[in-house]
Design a protein around this motif. Structure first.
Motif, PDB file in Angstrom:
ATOM      1  N   ARG A  74       3.977   0.373  14.580  1.00 40.02           N
ATOM      2  CA  ARG A  74       3.962   1.714  13.993  1.00 40.02           C
ATOM      3  C   ARG A  74       3.957   1.696  12.472  1.00 40.02           C
ATOM      4  O   ARG A  74       3.210   2.429  11.836  1.00 40.02           O
ATOM      5  CB  ARG A  74       5.143   2.517  14.507  1.00 40.02           C
ATOM      6  CG  ARG A  74       5.064   3.974  14.143  1.00 40.02           C
ATOM      7  CD  ARG A  74       6.184   4.723  14.741  1.00 40.02           C
ATOM      8  NE  ARG A  74       7.425   4.207  14.164  1.00 40.02           N
ATOM      9  CZ  ARG A  74       8.558   4.864  14.162  1.00 40.02           C
ATOM     10  NH1 ARG A  74       8.625   6.037  14.714  1.00 40.02           N
ATOM     11  NH2 ARG A  74       9.639   4.352  13.630  1.00 40.02           N
ATOM     12  N   LYS A  75       4.760   0.836  11.872  1.00 36.97           N
ATOM     13  CA  LYS A  75       4.850   0.799  10.417  1.00 36.97           C
ATOM     14  C   LYS A  75       3.529   0.368   9.787  1.00 36.97           C
ATOM     15  O   LYS A  75       3.068   0.962   8.818  1.00 36.97           O
ATOM     16  CB  LYS A  75       5.958  -0.149   9.986  1.00 36.97           C
ATOM     17  CG  LYS A  75       6.102  -0.237   8.494  1.00 36.97           C
ATOM     18  CD  LYS A  75       7.157  -1.234   8.107  1.00 36.97           C
ATOM     19  CE  LYS A  75       7.186  -1.327   6.594  1.00 36.97           C
ATOM     20  NZ  LYS A  75       7.763  -2.533   6.121  1.00 36.97           N
ATOM     21  N   GLU A  76       2.909  -0.654  10.335  1.00 36.28           N
ATOM     22  CA  GLU A  76       1.691  -1.196   9.734  1.00 36.28           C
ATOM     23  C   GLU A  76       0.496  -0.256   9.897  1.00 36.28           C
ATOM     24  O   GLU A  76      -0.355  -0.184   9.021  1.00 36.28           O
ATOM     25  CB  GLU A  76       1.354  -2.559  10.348  1.00 36.28           C
ATOM     26  CG  GLU A  76       0.149  -3.219   9.739  1.00 36.28           C
ATOM     27  CD  GLU A  76       0.323  -3.609   8.279  1.00 36.28           C
ATOM     28  OE1 GLU A  76      -0.691  -3.680   7.578  1.00 36.28           O
ATOM     29  OE2 GLU A  76       1.459  -3.820   7.838  1.00 36.28           O
ATOM     30  N   GLN A  79       0.173   2.246   6.996  1.00 35.87           N
ATOM     31  CA  GLN A  79       0.068   1.737   5.635  1.00 35.87           C
ATOM     32  C   GLN A  79      -1.339   1.999   5.104  1.00 35.87           C
ATOM     33  O   GLN A  79      -2.313   1.901   5.842  1.00 35.87           O
ATOM     34  CB  GLN A  79       0.341   0.232   5.588  1.00 35.87           C
ATOM     35  CG  GLN A  79       1.762  -0.141   5.924  1.00 35.87           C
ATOM     36  CD  GLN A  79       2.726   0.272   4.844  1.00 35.87           C
ATOM     37  OE1 GLN A  79       2.377   0.346   3.673  1.00 35.87           O
ATOM     38  NE2 GLN A  79       3.946   0.567   5.238  1.00 35.87           N
TER      39      GLN A  79
END
Length: 88
Positions: A74-76, A79
């Motif tokens: 989810r974080k990547e 970005q």
């Protein structure tokens, strides 16, 4: 022949942008692979090697997938592509 020119991250070099996109795609592929492998190995191990059965293994597999997705993927995905952009 080496040049002493400074690297300018604001330049729009097409090869650099292509490299960044390829690296990001590879990074996302690896993160998805790790997530699916963790969930799959957990599921199959609990189903066949313990007394958890199919339902217990499925619940644990789903939990492992959800945690791994939250931590790894989810974080990547959110970005920005430009690694020099503010906020990265």
């Amino acid at each position: 022949m080496a040049t002493n020119a400074q690297f300018n991250p604001d330049s729009s070099d097409p090869a650099l942008v292509t490299h960044e996109r390829t690296y990001k795609a590879f990074n996302i592929l690896i993160r998805w692979s790790m997530t699916l492998l963790a969930a799959g190995i957990s599921f199959l191990t609990l189903w066949f090697a313990t007394g958890a059965g199919f339902l217990g293994a499925a619940v644990v597999g789903i939990v492992v997938f959800a945690v791994a997705y939250t931590i790894l993927v989810r974080k990547e995905e959110h970005q920005p592509l430009d690694v020099w952009q503010e906020g990265r």
